[in-house]
Design a protein around this motif. Sequence first.
Motif, PDB file in Angstrom:
ATOM      1  N   LEU A  68       0.832  -1.209   0.000  1.00  9.52           N
ATOM      2  CA  LEU A  68       0.000   0.000   0.000  1.00  9.52           C
ATOM      3  C   LEU A  68       0.866   1.259   0.000  1.00  9.52           C
ATOM      4  O   LEU A  68       0.527   2.255  -0.643  1.00  9.52           O
ATOM      5  N   ARG A  69       1.993   1.202   0.709  1.00 12.99           N
ATOM      6  CA  ARG A  69       2.904   2.347   0.713  1.00 12.99           C
ATOM      7  C   ARG A  69       3.499   2.564  -0.675  1.00 12.99           C
ATOM      8  O   ARG A  69       3.651   3.707  -1.129  1.00 12.99           O
ATOM      9  N   ALA A  70       3.834   1.474  -1.370  1.00 13.85           N
ATOM     10  CA  ALA A  70       4.369   1.587  -2.732  1.00 13.85           C
ATOM     11  C   ALA A  70       3.344   2.241  -3.655  1.00 13.85           C
ATOM     12  O   ALA A  70       3.694   3.064  -4.516  1.00 13.85           O
ATOM     13  N   ALA A  71       2.065   1.885  -3.476  1.00 13.81           N
ATOM     14  CA  ALA A  71       1.011   2.496  -4.280  1.00 13.81           C
ATOM     15  C   ALA A  71       0.897   3.989  -3.973  1.00 13.81           C
ATOM     16  O   ALA A  71       0.753   4.822  -4.885  1.00 13.81           O
ATOM     17  N   GLY A  72       0.970   4.358  -2.684  1.00 17.91           N
ATOM     18  CA  GLY A  72       0.915   5.773  -2.314  1.00 17.91           C
ATOM     19  C   GLY A  72       2.085   6.559  -2.866  1.00 17.91           C
ATOM     20  O   GLY A  72       1.925   7.694  -3.337  1.00 17.91           O
ATOM     21  N   ASP A  73       3.278   5.970  -2.846  1.00 17.54           N
ATOM     22  CA  ASP A  73       4.464   6.640  -3.407  1.00 17.54           C
ATOM     23  C   ASP A  73       4.312   6.852  -4.911  1.00 17.54           C
ATOM     24  O   ASP A  73       4.733   7.888  -5.444  1.00 17.54           O
ATOM     25  N   ALA A  74       3.723   5.861  -5.593  1.00 18.54           N
ATOM     26  CA  ALA A  74       3.518   5.998  -7.043  1.00 18.54           C
ATOM     27  C   ALA A  74       2.591   7.172  -7.345  1.00 18.54           C
ATOM     28  O   ALA A  74       2.827   7.932  -8.306  1.00 18.54           O
ATOM     29  N   ILE A  75       1.547   7.352  -6.554  1.00 23.33           N
ATOM     30  CA  ILE A  75       0.628   8.480  -6.761  1.00 23.33           C
ATOM     31  C   ILE A  75       1.353   9.792  -6.511  1.00 23.33           C
ATOM     32  O   ILE A  75       1.197  10.766  -7.278  1.00 23.33           O
ATOM     33  N   ARG A  76       2.181   9.851  -5.452  1.00 18.92           N
ATOM     34  CA  ARG A  76       2.944  11.073  -5.179  1.00 18.92           C
ATOM     35  C   ARG A  76       3.918  11.393  -6.307  1.00 18.92           C
ATOM     36  O   ARG A  76       4.246  12.561  -6.541  1.00 18.92           O
ATOM     37  N   ASP A  77       4.380  10.367  -7.015  1.00 16.43           N
ATOM     38  CA  ASP A  77       5.288  10.575  -8.154  1.00 16.43           C
ATOM     39  C   ASP A  77       4.547  10.956  -9.430  1.00 16.43           C
ATOM     40  O   ASP A  77       5.180  11.093 -10.486  1.00 16.43           O
ATOM     41  N   GLY A  78       3.228  11.107  -9.348  1.00 17.14           N
ATOM     42  CA  GLY A  78       2.467  11.555 -10.512  1.00 17.14           C
ATOM     43  C   GLY A  78       1.794  10.462 -11.302  1.00 17.14           C
ATOM     44  O   GLY A  78       1.237  10.715 -12.370  1.00 17.14           O
ATOM     45  N   HIS A  79       1.802   9.211 -10.802  1.00 19.42           N
ATOM     46  CA  HIS A  79       1.182   8.101 -11.513  1.00 19.42           C
ATOM     47  C   HIS A  79      -0.287   7.932 -11.115  1.00 19.42           C
ATOM     48  O   HIS A  79      -0.722   8.407 -10.063  1.00 19.42           O
ATOM     49  N   VAL A  80      -1.019   7.236 -11.964  1.00 22.93           N
ATOM     50  CA  VAL A  80      -2.380   6.828 -11.646  1.00 22.93           C
ATOM     51  C   VAL A  80      -2.321   5.385 -11.153  1.00 22.93           C
ATOM     52  O   VAL A  80      -1.746   4.514 -11.813  1.00 22.93           O
ATOM     53  N   VAL A  81      -2.911   5.132  -9.981  1.00 20.52           N
ATOM     54  CA  VAL A  81      -2.967   3.784  -9.407  1.00 20.52           C
ATOM     55  C   VAL A  81      -4.429   3.371  -9.321  1.00 20.52           C
ATOM     56  O   VAL A  81      -5.294   4.202  -9.038  1.00 20.52           O
ATOM     57  N   CYS A  82      -4.709   2.102  -9.591  1.00 18.45           N
ATOM     58  CA  CYS A  82      -6.086   1.600  -9.516  1.00 18.45           C
ATOM     59  C   CYS A  82      -6.164   0.457  -8.503  1.00 18.45           C
ATOM     60  O   CYS A  82      -5.321  -0.448  -8.508  1.00 18.45           O
ATOM     61  N   ILE A  83      -7.182   0.532  -7.645  1.00 18.12           N
ATOM     62  CA  ILE A  83      -7.424  -0.530  -6.683  1.00 18.12           C
ATOM     63  C   ILE A  83      -8.874  -0.998  -6.813  1.00 18.12           C
ATOM     64  O   ILE A  83      -9.785  -0.182  -6.983  1.00 18.12           O
ATOM     65  N   PHE A  84      -9.065  -2.309  -6.824  1.00 16.18           N
ATOM     66  CA  PHE A  84     -10.406  -2.889  -6.781  1.00 16.18           C
ATOM     67  C   PHE A  84     -10.720  -3.123  -5.298  1.00 16.18           C
ATOM     68  O   PHE A  84     -10.295  -4.127  -4.701  1.00 16.18           O
ATOM     69  N   ALA A  85     -11.441  -2.151  -4.729  1.00 15.12           N
ATOM     70  CA  ALA A  85     -11.543  -2.061  -3.270  1.00 15.12           C
ATOM     71  C   ALA A  85     -12.361  -3.192  -2.646  1.00 15.12           C
ATOM     72  O   ALA A  85     -12.337  -3.361  -1.423  1.00 15.12           O
ATOM     73  N   GLU A  86     -13.098  -3.970  -3.462  1.00 14.75           N
ATOM     74  CA  GLU A  86     -13.836  -5.112  -2.897  1.00 14.75           C
ATOM     75  C   GLU A  86     -12.903  -6.251  -2.493  1.00 14.75           C
ATOM     76  O   GLU A  86     -13.279  -7.135  -1.716  1.00 14.75           O
ATOM     77  N   GLY A  87     -11.701  -6.243  -3.068  1.00 13.00           N
ATOM     78  CA  GLY A  87     -10.712  -7.257  -2.687  1.00 13.00           C
ATOM     79  C   GLY A  87     -10.765  -8.518  -3.515  1.00 13.00           C
ATOM     80  O   GLY A  87      -9.826  -9.307  -3.500  1.00 13.00           O
ATOM     81  N   ARG A  88     -11.852  -8.772  -4.231  1.00 12.90           N
ATOM     82  CA  ARG A  88     -11.956  -9.961  -5.085  1.00 12.90           C
ATOM     83  C   ARG A  88     -13.058  -9.728  -6.113  1.00 12.90           C
ATOM     84  O   ARG A  88     -13.876  -8.806  -5.985  1.00 12.90           O
ATOM     85  N   ILE A  89     -13.071 -10.576  -7.136  1.00 11.69           N
ATOM     86  CA  ILE A  89     -14.111 -10.496  -8.161  1.00 11.69           C
ATOM     87  C   ILE A  89     -15.450 -10.921  -7.557  1.00 11.69           C
ATOM     88  O   ILE A  89     -15.530 -11.929  -6.842  1.00 11.69           O
ATOM     89  N   THR A  90     -16.497 -10.143  -7.825  1.00 13.69           N
ATOM     90  CA  THR A  90     -17.817 -10.461  -7.281  1.00 13.69           C
ATOM     91  C   THR A  90     -18.310 -11.810  -7.801  1.00 13.69           C
ATOM     92  O   THR A  90     -18.123 -12.143  -8.981  1.00 13.69           O
ATOM     93  N   ARG A  91     -18.932 -12.585  -6.934  1.00 16.72           N
ATOM     94  CA  ARG A  91     -19.501 -13.886  -7.314  1.00 16.72           C
ATOM     95  C   ARG A  91     -20.994 -13.789  -7.606  1.00 16.72           C
ATOM     96  O   ARG A  91     -21.588 -14.748  -8.100  1.00 16.72           O
ATOM     97  N   THR A  92     -21.582 -12.643  -7.283  1.00 12.81           N
ATOM     98  CA  THR A  92     -23.044 -12.501  -7.440  1.00 12.81           C
ATOM     99  C   THR A  92     -23.440 -11.418  -8.429  1.00 12.81           C
ATOM    100  O   THR A  92     -24.597 -11.331  -8.820  1.00 12.81           O
ATOM    101  N   GLY A  93     -22.480 -10.578  -8.826  1.00 16.62           N
ATOM    102  CA  GLY A  93     -22.803  -9.443  -9.683  1.00 16.62           C
ATOM    103  C   GLY A  93     -23.135  -8.194  -8.904  1.00 16.62           C
ATOM    104  O   GLY A  93     -23.253  -7.110  -9.482  1.00 16.62           O
TER     105      GLY A  93
END
Length: 661
Positions: free
Chosen positions: A553-578
């Motif tokens: 998570l810290r690496a992701a935060g550092d990437a954003i501070r360096d000007g990058h776009v980071v994407c997280i799928f905040a549910e943690g896994r692919i939905t099984r129900t839709g």
Amino acid sequence: MSEIQKPDNGPRQPDLRSFWLMFVVEFQNAFSDNTLKFLVTFFIVGMGLSQENRDSLVPLISAVFALPFVLFSMAGGFFADRFSKRNVAVIIKCAEIGIMSVASLGFWLSNVTLMLVAVFLMSTHSAIFGPAKYGMLPELLPEKKLSWGNGIFGLGTFAAIITGTIFAGTLSDLFSKKQIYSGAILILLALVGLSLCLVLRRLPAANPQKRFRANFLGDFFSELKIIRADYVLFLGAIGIAFLYFLGAILQPTIIFYGKDILHLDDTHVGWLQAALALGIGIGSLAAGFLSGGKIEYGLVPVGMAGLTVFAGLIWWLNLSFAGVAENLCALGFFGGFYSVPLNAIIQHRPDPRNKGAVIAASSLLTWVGVLIASGIYYLLAVGILSFWANAGYFAAVAGIFCFLSRFGISVRFKLWFVAAALGIYNLLIFTGRLTSPQIFLAGAVLSLIGTLYCLQLVPESLVRFLLWMLTKTFYRIHVEGRDNIPEKGGALFVCNHVSFVDAPLLMASTDRKVRFLMHRAYYNLWWIKLFTKMLGLIPIASDLGPREMIESLRAAGDAIRDGHVVCIFAEGRITRTGDLDEFHRGFERIMKGNDAPIVPIALVGVWGSIFSFENGKIFWKWPKKIPYHVTIRFGKNLPSTSTPQEVHDTVESLLSSSDGG
């Protein structure tokens, strides 16, 4: 043009009427430019000179045509920023009438010097006109249509080159030594261009307070420092310069290939040049269409690879007229693929108040490449064994190397350049004077070096494009709210997770490079690990303990501070129900101490595709339809302090809404 207007840097309404008028003006300009240049070329080729004198004079035309772009491009940028671009266009078209009168006098007197003066003046006209006409596009079109507009302009420009080149060959054969009639036609065309410019929309000056700098080199280096500060913009400028450099080497080669190898008349040589231009136009249109309203960087290495293959085939195969024309068309197609995203970068990324100057600096850099290419062609065609040729070659290499050092170019880039220069030199020493097919081989080698360097520099661009093509095969993507994506700087994308292709779908919907957080179990699979490194993915796994999780998570935060776009799928896994599951708190740790925006995203319609868990199956089910229609909605930016529940509610509302927020 002396009229001072107040700057207006706010959003403007699109003006398609003026865009299409400018399209016709650009068509006329490119048509007349090419007709004049090739009329003079065919006149010199038909003078009965020795092969050495002929091969020396033809690249001189390219040098005379390129020199004004080096001398006056920065002045063109000043005029485009200081005055109304529409007024610049009107005055330039008035000057064209006088220039074509000089050309007509040269044709009447059969005076090569006057013809070269006309070529010089016409390229001066184009150098000043270029920043105004291309800088006008972002003022007449919305950003989402900029790649489309460049594709249309590319098609029109190269359609004009096609018809202008064919027209020049036809006039050369038709009027023979009475080219005064050709001059009269060019004067009439200049009058048509002027009449169209007079009815263009009146645009305000972008920077009325801008002051002229007589030291154009100082101005150029100042603007180049601005370009250098934006890494993507700088690569775009270098890429366009390389394409024009290669084109300037191959263009006279096509003429002599047609004359010496295929024994064609001027009309059919014009058809060969037209085949190349036709390919570029079609490639430009295809690139504009495939870009899908964004700048698609993945087209660049694909285009370069195509240049390598088809330039090599012309050298390798013993082709007929039709075969050469087909390969030149394919060569041009990939050149168009290559150029459209680079042109869009140069037009879109600069500050609006300084856009004309940046475009002018890029143009000057491009024409320096053309000027150097004229000398390189001379060395390739005439030979490099004389003392002065050797001295000139190494002086040019040393000069370019010093230029690269001045702007902090990486050691890797300079090593590539020196290796290419020494390789070409050894090729010349080994072969002496190169034939036309061998010059095509030299062009293929240069393109191959450029392709390898491009893949080493931005390897993710090709992977992005391949994933994008695969996605486009199975899906039709409709994007809403793309304007909510920050153009520059860091950001966190937070998205619902519906299928195994969510990441490629998002990559296909934006031209920003996105670094995804990926489960470490998939990240470490040997058959995809190379691609994950190329794409800059960030591995994460909760089963390895809190320390490893925090580091990811810290690496992701550092990437954003360096000007990058980071994407997280905040549910943690692919939905099984839709349905949308609860969001985990991981992205709060990413945004801790970060003031970048959070962009909520909703993937709509992906559930039910073969890559989702509908009916508890993934992959092992028949697709309901191909292509599968999905919608990607980008919501309005949320502050970095937003809670998981706030972001969850926003994504949920996007899933049920009809727009991008």
